[in-house]
Design an enzyme around this catalytic site. Structure first.
Site, PDB file in Angstrom:
ATOM      1  CB  THR A 148      77.601  57.304  15.651  1.00  0.00           C
ATOM      2  OG1 THR A 148      76.869  58.329  14.986  1.00  0.00           O
ATOM      3  CG2 THR A 148      78.597  57.927  16.583  1.00  0.00           C
ATOM      4  CG  ASP A 151      73.820  58.899   8.400  1.00  0.00           C
ATOM      5  OD1 ASP A 151      74.654  59.595   8.978  1.00  0.00           O
ATOM      6  OD2 ASP A 151      72.594  58.902   8.708  1.00  0.00           O
ATOM      7  CB  SER A 152      70.519  54.764  10.374  1.00  0.00           C
ATOM      8  OG  SER A 152      70.076  55.764  11.236  1.00  0.00           O
ATOM      9  CB  SER A 153      69.514  59.865   7.719  1.00  0.00           C
ATOM     10  OG  SER A 153      70.118  60.164   8.926  1.00  0.00           O
ATOM     11  CG  ASP A 182      69.784  59.754  13.148  1.00  0.00           C
ATOM     12  OD1 ASP A 182      69.799  60.009  14.369  1.00  0.00           O
ATOM     13  OD2 ASP A 182      70.495  60.341  12.323  1.00  0.00           O
ATOM     14  CB  THR A 188      60.149  55.656  20.190  1.00  0.00           C
ATOM     15  OG1 THR A 188      60.047  56.704  19.269  1.00  0.00           O
ATOM     16  CG2 THR A 188      59.991  56.201  21.588  1.00  0.00           C
ATOM     17  CB  CYS A 225      50.823  60.727  24.126  1.00  0.00           C
ATOM     18  SG  CYS A 225      49.664  62.071  24.306  1.00  0.00           S
TER      19      CYS A 225
HETATM   20  N1  ASP Z   1      73.251  59.788  11.702  1.00  0.00           N
HETATM   21  C1  ASP Z   1      73.725  58.620  12.415  1.00  0.00           C
HETATM   22  C2  ASP Z   1      72.921  57.431  11.928  1.00  0.00           C
HETATM   23  O1  ASP Z   1      71.797  57.270  12.317  1.00  0.00           O
HETATM   24  C3  ASP Z   1      73.605  58.797  13.861  1.00  0.00           C
HETATM   25  C4  ASP Z   1      73.945  57.581  14.675  1.00  0.00           C
HETATM   26  O2  ASP Z   1      74.555  56.634  14.260  1.00  0.00           O
HETATM   27  O3  ASP Z   1      73.565  57.585  15.833  1.00  0.00           O
HETATM   28  O4  ASP Z   1      73.418  56.676  11.143  1.00  0.00           O
END
Ligand code: ASP
Length: 341
Positions: free
Chosen positions: A12, A56-58, A89, A165, A278
Site C-alpha cells: 500500500t 502485494d505482500s500476500s 500483511d 506481529t 496468546c
Molecule cells: N495487501 C497489502 C500488502 O500487504 C496491504 C498493505 O500493504 O498493507 O501488500
C-alpha cells in the site's frame, strides 16, 4: 554524507492517486525527495530501487527474502542503512526471516509500510517512511549504527523484526512486539531504548545464509479439532517440522489419541515446536499436566517466540542442517534476540 538504500517491494505505501486514470498507481521512489520534501532537511543521500513486478505482500515467497538478503549483501559496503518498503500483511514474516538469514549485521535494515497509500490525504506512509529513513541513518558518537538490527518501523515505534506481529488490519497502530519493548520511539526526538538493542561483535563480517527449507506446517489446536485433522498435519509426509499453536502457557488436548499422534510424529523424527496462541507471555510446559504431557511426547518449548518468527527460525535452521535432532537442539538457543532466554 550518510547513504541509505531504499528498496520498494510493493504494498500500500507505494501507491499514489493518479488523476488521469482516476485510481492508484505506483509512486516513483526515484524522485522521493520531490514527493516527500521533508526528507530534504536531512543530509542523507537516498538511492531507490523498485521491484519489478511489485509484490502485494500476500504473495511474498522465500525467494523474495533471498533476493533482499543478496541485494543488501551486495551493496552493504556502499550504504549506511537499508529501508525496505513492504506490504504490512506479511511484513512480520519477512522481517523475521531476514533476521535469521543475516549473521553479524552491523547496519540497520528497517522495514516499513503503511495502512493508507502515501499519495492519500491522512496517509501514515510519509510519517513511517521519514522515521524509518532517519533511524536507518542514525549513528552514535563513535559513528556506529544506532540500531544494527532487522526492525519494523511503524506508527512512531521501532520494533525488533522477529518480535513483531501485525495486530490491526485497519488502524495505524498495525504492529506491536508484545514480548519485547520497542527499540525506539519517535516523538519530538527519536528516543532509543539502548539496553534492548543488539550489538554485533565489531570485528565480525556480515554473512548471509540463503538456504531455507520450508517444509514446516502449523497446527492450531482448538476445541473440536478432529483426530484426522491432527493426524494429517502432524504425520503428513510433506513436513520436517510442525509449529503447534497451543493454549495459554503451552497447553493442548490431553486425550490419548492426541498424545499418541504426537509421540508417533516424534518417533518419525519430526521437529515439534510449541508456540502459544496468546499475544503475549510464554510457553512453560512444566506448569500444567497437559503441558508436561506434551514435553514428554517430545514437543520443544518455543518460549515467547511469535509464530512468524518460529517459521523463519525453522526455515533457516532446517535449511542449514539436514539432521532434525541437531535442529531440535539449536531451536532452544536465542539466535537473534527472538526469545527471552
Ligand atoms: N495487501 C497489502 C500488502 O500487504 C496491504 C498493505 O500493504 O498493507 O501488500
Amino acid at each position: 554524507m550518510t547513504r541509505i538504500l531504499l528498496i520498494y517491494t510493493g504494498g500500500t505505501i507505494g501507491m499514489k492517486e493518479d488523476p488521469v486514470i482516476g485510481g492508484l498507481r505506483p509512486f516513483d521512489f526515484d524522485g522521493i525527495k520531490e514527493e516527500v520534501p521533508e526528507l530534504k532537511k536531512f543530509n542523507i543521500q537516498i538511492d531507490a530501487c523498485t521491484f519489478d513486478p511489485l509484490i502485494d505482500s500476500s504473495d511474498v515467497e522465500p525467494h523474495l527474502w533471498r533476493q533482499l538478503a543478496e541485494m543488501i549483501r551486495d551493496s552493504y559496503a556502499s550504504y549506511d542503512g537499508f529501508v525496505i518498503l513492504h506490504g504490512t500483511d506479511t511484513m512480520a514474516y519477512s522481517a523475521s526471516a531476514l533476521s535469521f538469514m543475516f549473521e553479524n549485521l552491523s547496519k540497520p535494515v528497517i522495514f516499513t509500510g503503511s495502512q493508507l497509500p502515501i499519495g492519500r490525504p491522512r496517509t501514515d506512509g510519509k510519517e513511517n517512511l521519514i522515521s524509518a529513513i532517519e533511524i536507518a541513518a542514525a549513528t552514535d558518537e563513535a559513528g556506529r549504527a544506532m540500531v544494527p538490527e532487522v526492525c519494523i518501523c511503524f506508527n512512531s515505534r521501532l520494533y525488533r523484526g522477529n518480535r513483531s506481529t501485525k495486530v490491526n488490519a485497519t488502524g495505524f497502530e498495525a504492529f506491536r512486539s508484545p514480548n519485547y519493548p520497542p527499540l525506539a520511539t519517535a516523538g519530538i526526538n527519536i528516543d532509543y531504548n539502548l539496553p534492548f538493542i543488539l550489538r554485533p561483535e565489531p570485528s565480525n563480517e556480515l554473512s548471509i545464509n540463503t538456504s531455507l527449507d520450508t517444509r514446516v506446517s502449523i497446527l492450531k489446536v482448538h476445541p473440536g479439532i478432529t483426530e484426522q485433522v491432527v493426524r494429517d498435519i502432524l504425520l503428513g509426509d510433506g513436513s520436517r517440522a510442525v509449529i503447534i499453536e497451543t493454549y495459554g502457557s503451552g497447553n493442548a488436548i490431553s486425550k490419548d489419541w492426541f498424545i499418541e499422534i504426537l509421540k508417533e510424529a516424534d518417533r518419525r523424527g519430526k521437529v515439534l515446536l510449541n508456540v502459544t496462541q496468546c499475544l503475549s507471555g510464554n510457553v512453560n510446559m512444566d506448569l500444567y499436566a497437559t503441558g508436561m504431557t506434551l514435553k514428554k511426547a517430545g514437543v520443544i518449548s518455543g518460549y515467547d517466540i511469535t509464530t512468524e518468527s518460529a517459521l523463519g527460525k525453522l526455515f533457516h535452521l532446517l535449511g542449514c542442517e539436514g539432521d532434525n535432532s541437531v535442529v531440535k537442539k539449536a531451536l532452544t538457543n536465542n539466535l537473534r534476540g527472538e526469545i527471552s532466554k
